[in-house]
Design a protein around this motif. Structure first.
Motif, PDB file in Angstrom:
ATOM      1  N   GLN A 192      -1.638  -0.473  -8.170  1.00  0.00           N
ATOM      2  CA  GLN A 192      -2.156  -1.188  -7.013  1.00  0.00           C
ATOM      3  C   GLN A 192      -1.030  -1.520  -6.033  1.00  0.00           C
ATOM      4  OE1 GLN A 192      -5.467  -1.859  -7.008  1.00  0.00           O
ATOM      5  NE2 GLN A 192      -5.422  -2.741  -4.986  1.00  0.00           N
ATOM      6  N   ASN A 193      -1.273  -1.326  -4.742  1.00  0.00           N
ATOM      7  CA  ASN A 193      -0.330  -1.688  -3.671  1.00  0.00           C
ATOM      8  C   ASN A 193       0.973  -0.887  -3.671  1.00  0.00           C
ATOM      9  OD1 ASN A 193      -2.052  -3.647  -2.683  1.00  0.00           O
ATOM     10  ND2 ASN A 193      -1.265  -5.185  -4.083  1.00  0.00           N
ATOM     11  N   ASP A 194       1.072   0.166  -4.471  1.00  0.00           N
ATOM     12  CA  ASP A 194       2.279   0.987  -4.423  1.00  0.00           C
ATOM     13  C   ASP A 194       2.304   1.793  -3.131  1.00  0.00           C
ATOM     14  OD1 ASP A 194       3.013   0.076  -6.834  1.00  0.00           O
ATOM     15  OD2 ASP A 194       2.883   1.974  -7.904  1.00  0.00           O
ATOM     16  N   GLN A 195       3.488   1.868  -2.534  1.00  0.00           N
ATOM     17  CA  GLN A 195       3.630   2.668  -1.321  1.00  0.00           C
ATOM     18  C   GLN A 195       4.682   3.749  -1.500  1.00  0.00           C
ATOM     19  OE1 GLN A 195       4.120   0.665   2.325  1.00  0.00           O
ATOM     20  NE2 GLN A 195       2.570  -0.857   1.871  1.00  0.00           N
ATOM     21  N   ASP A 196       5.437   3.632  -2.564  1.00  0.00           N
ATOM     22  CA  ASP A 196       6.527   4.577  -2.785  1.00  0.00           C
ATOM     23  C   ASP A 196       6.124   5.539  -3.893  1.00  0.00           C
ATOM     24  OD1 ASP A 196       8.820   5.926  -3.112  1.00  0.00           O
ATOM     25  OD2 ASP A 196      10.061   4.218  -3.666  1.00  0.00           O
ATOM     26  N   PHE A 197       5.881   6.791  -3.522  1.00  0.00           N
ATOM     27  CA  PHE A 197       5.460   7.780  -4.510  1.00  0.00           C
ATOM     28  C   PHE A 197       6.562   8.812  -4.757  1.00  0.00           C
ATOM     29  CE2 PHE A 197       1.797   6.397  -1.975  1.00  0.00           C
ATOM     30  CZ  PHE A 197       1.094   5.730  -2.966  1.00  0.00           C
ATOM     31  N   THR A 198       7.757   8.544  -4.245  1.00  0.00           N
ATOM     32  CA  THR A 198       8.792   9.578  -4.300  1.00  0.00           C
ATOM     33  C   THR A 198       9.204   9.901  -5.733  1.00  0.00           C
ATOM     34  OG1 THR A 198      10.369   7.816  -3.860  1.00  0.00           O
ATOM     35  CG2 THR A 198       9.779   9.204  -2.018  1.00  0.00           C
ATOM     36  N   ALA A 199       9.230   8.890  -6.618  1.00  0.00           N
ATOM     37  CA  ALA A 199       9.643   9.168  -7.997  1.00  0.00           C
ATOM     38  C   ALA A 199       8.656  10.134  -8.662  1.00  0.00           C
ATOM     39  CB  ALA A 199       9.731   7.863  -8.789  1.00  0.00           C
ATOM     40  N   GLN A 200       7.357   9.837  -8.505  1.00  0.00           N
ATOM     41  CA  GLN A 200       6.335  10.689  -9.108  1.00  0.00           C
ATOM     42  C   GLN A 200       6.360  12.096  -8.495  1.00  0.00           C
ATOM     43  OE1 GLN A 200       5.880   7.602  -7.934  1.00  0.00           O
ATOM     44  NE2 GLN A 200       4.300   6.476  -9.047  1.00  0.00           N
ATOM     45  N   LEU A 201       6.490  12.138  -7.165  1.00  0.00           N
ATOM     46  CA  LEU A 201       6.447  13.438  -6.489  1.00  0.00           C
ATOM     47  C   LEU A 201       7.674  14.283  -6.822  1.00  0.00           C
ATOM     48  CD1 LEU A 201       4.947  12.224  -3.115  1.00  0.00           C
ATOM     49  CD2 LEU A 201       3.874  13.809  -4.711  1.00  0.00           C
TER      50      LEU A 201
END
Lengths: 292, 392
Positions: free
Chosen positions: B219-228
């Motif tokens: 919820q409320n995550d905006q940073d997806f760089t680690a997953q991507l």
């Protein structure tokens, strides 16, 4: 290995943002012994100021960034003047509660005035990929790290090499003695708020640029995490905030990448608890017994 | 306070309660005696619950727009059995707790006959049990998560179920796009997202494909760089990301920033003008499953598109179309059964071959509609094109 390095880069970008916000917390704490909980919301207002400069006036990156920093500086000074200065001689808990009140006020005012719907932040820096061997770095990550570094160097210079910086250090050391030496303490405090708020606004614009999305409640989580970063590095210490921010950013990215995203927020607060238990003065702090 | 005092207070309370119930009875009798005229003037109250602010705000507003449009038309034609329909719309901000409060208020304070909503699955899961317990029919136009209608016999929906949506996208990715390696990125705190991710994975594996990596966020995550970054290393041909438009836009943008250039595959949550606003060129070329397209040339759909565009100045999205169908189903039920909630429930459960703007709807035994799905592709102007239509 490549992936690990890539994740370090991601972590440093996020960490630079935490560091910029953490600096504001730590400077205000250093001088007033106040945790300014409204700081995360100043960061939000800074992001919106940058948004309006870019989306409405069509300014480019650097003018928009400077505009946001100036706007937030004015807001920071106003908050101090209106909410904290009348409580200068009140108990610390009274000021702390006031800070939480200011934070809630800014958030809800944001919802009413700016609308709660998330907005797309304009692409101020055209995306380009930089290739370093097998590593891909995008220029936005470079911009974040670069801007953060420049601002931190500038801050170090202001604090250590200018008259007002000297006054700041004097006030942090001992307010009463500083006043006796002819330093205008109120002016120094205003200047500190202006400086901290400007750095938070810069972080806000960088986040807008990086993630492409802003909303009135965006300051809550980063605000809390930057506070943890400041405590981690040693609250009141400027280099501590920088180190704490970077450590937090990298730790968070690593947890998401190699453990689970569900642990992301937990890790920040686990760090807070551990540091308070084990080394309350922070990574760079010296253990000082509080004078009673 | 002493014991005697509290005893006295109790007696007074009892007396007051007795008077109160008497007067309520009298008032009730009065209304009945007043006869048909007083009843006819009384409007039929329908509750409406959806996210009018927050991350899914365009969904809620589309639903409210369409439902109001529908019942304004009904009211202009003289209402249902001579009674006007009054809509009471409440904001749940996409929050399950808020949705539960809103439904509680609609039932106890506004005394609505039935409720249209909630719009998203999480809030619907919190809201539906309350309505079901009170015996108030609740029809979500758009909550696609599995199991929603299993909450109870008073719970309905106007959209197909996520399992179907996930299966349709898996089959499209495997057989039409000929992909064999897909990564999945979903929101672990959201029932809708988790349900879709599961059904897609099952169907894609069954079709002979490989899910190379599954990543989650909260919820409320905006940073997806680690997953991507991890997904990039796994080198998939596409990323299935069953999320709403705000997250989808951010994910697309951050994926391109990391040099991932494969298409995103998504669910109906992609259907919002905000998708391209937030994601920019990064979302162009993405595929998503949907209930409806404003480019559909079915006459009922064309007529709806015309009316909606005339009033709101923009083409309807799928949410609006489903809400229109939901409103039409509700009106059909009221027309057939009147305002008795039990009879209304039975009428809704027996809907068969109902021609709506999102296709022909028949309720199955679990009160889920059986109907077809569309695959759409995001185009550079921020609109979409119809790629194919899939029958159940």
């Amino acid at each position: 290995m490549v992936e690990f390095l890539q994740q370090i880069i991601n972590g440093l970008s996020l960490g630079s943002i935490y560091a910029l916000i953490a600096l504001g917390y730590t400077m205000v704490y250093g001088i007033l012994k106040l945790i300014n909980f409204a700081h995360g919301d100043v960061y939000m207002v800074g992001a919106f100021a940058g948004y309006y400069a870019a989306a409405v006036f069509h300014w480019s990156f650097v003018p928009a960034l400077l505009f946001a920093m100036a706007g937030a500086a004015v807001l920071g000074v106003a908050i101090e003047r209106i909410a904290y200065r009348p409580l200068r001689n009140a108990t610390r808990i009274a000021t702390l509660i006031t800070a939480i009140g200011v934070s809630l006020l800014l958030e809800n005012l944001g919802i009413v005035v700016l609308h709660p719907e998330p907005r797309a932040f304009p692409d101020l820096v055209q995306l380009r990929m930089v290739r370093l061997g097998a590593l891909y770095i995008n220029n936005r990550q470079l911009v974040i790290v670069l801007v953060a570094t420049i601002l931190m160097i500038a801050l170090q210079w202001v604090v250590n090499r200018t008259r007002i910086g000297q006054a700041m250090r004097a006030v942090a050391e001992d307010q009463d003695t500083a006043r006796l030496m002819g330093i205008n303490v109120d002016r120094v405090i205003s200047f500190t708020f202006a400086l901290g708020s400007a750095l938070a606004a810069a972080a806000g614009v960088l986040v807008g640029l990086y993630y492409g999305r802003i909303d009135p409640l965006m300051g809550i989580m980063p605000g809390l995490k930057a506070f943890v970063a400041a405590v981690l590095g040693g609250i009141g210490l400027i280099p501590g905030a920088m180190v704490g921010g970077l450590v937090m950013g990298v730790a968070e990215v690593m947890v998401v990448a190699f453990l689970s995203s569900t642990w992301k927020d937990a890790v920040a607060f686990a760090i807070l608890i551990v540091i308070l238990l084990v080394r309350p003065s922070g990574l760079l702090g010296r253990a000082v017994r509080e004078k009673v | 306070m002493n014991a005697e005092g509290s005893g006295k207070r109790k007696w007074q309370d009892r007396l007051r309660a007795a008077f109160l119930s008497l007067s309520v009875l009298a008032a009730g009798a009065g209304t009945v005696r007043a006869g048909g005229v007083a009843w006819a003037a009384e409007p039929i109250k329908l509750g409406l619950v959806g996210p009018l602010s927050g991350d899914a705000a365009t969904f809620g507003n589309s639903v409210v727009n369409a439902v109001k449009l529908y019942f304004d038309e009904v009211n202009a034609k003289g209402g249902i059995h001579g009674q006007k329909v009054e809509i009471i719309a409440l904001d749940d901000r996409g929050d399950p707790a808020e949705a539960a409060n809103a439904v509680q208020r609609l039932i106890t304070r506004d005394k609505v006959t039935a409720i249209i909503g909630a719009v998203t699955s999480g809030p619907m899961k919190a809201a539906a049990p309350i309505a079901n317990r009170a015996g108030v029919p609740i029809l979500s136009p758009t909550a696609t998560a599995a199991g929603i209608t299993d909450i109870g016999p008073y719970v309905f929906r106007a959209c197909f179920v996520d399992d179907f949506q996930g299966e349709v996208m898996a089959s499209f990715a495997r057989h039409n796009l000929k992909f064999s390696r897909v990564a999945v990125l979903y929101k672990v705190t959201d029932a809708y997202s988790a349900g879709l991710a599961a059904s897609f994975q099952n169907a894609f594996k069954q079709a002979g494909g490989t899910v190379v990596l599954v990543q989650t966020f909260g919820q409320n995550d905006q940073d997806f760089t680690a997953q991507l970054t991890r997904i990039k290393q796994a080198n998939p041909e596409a990323i299935y990301t069953p999320v709403y438009y705000t997250d989808a836009g951010l994910i697309a943008k951050q994926a391109r920033q990391l040099g991932i250039n494969v298409p995103l595959l998504g669910p109906d949550g992609f259907d919002s003008p905000k998708l391209i606003e937030i994601g920019g060129q990064a979302v162009v070329g993405s595929y998503f499953t949907n209930h409806y397209s404003s480019k559909d040339n079915d006459p009922v759909a064309v007529d709806f598109d015309k009316k909606y565009t005339a009033r709101y100045g923009a083409h309807p999205d799928a949410l609006a179309a489903l809400a229109w169908d939901g409103a039409a189903m509700m009106a059909y039920g009221l027309e057939k059964a009147g305002t008795d909630r039990k009879a209304l429930r039975d009428a809704l459960a027996s809907i068969k071959s109902f021609h709506g703007v999102t296709g022909t709807i028949t309720m199955d035994a679990h009160r889920n509609p059986i109907k077809n799905a569309l695959i759409l592709q995001v185009t550079a102007d921020g609109g979409h094109r119809i790629v194919t239509r899939v029958q159940p």
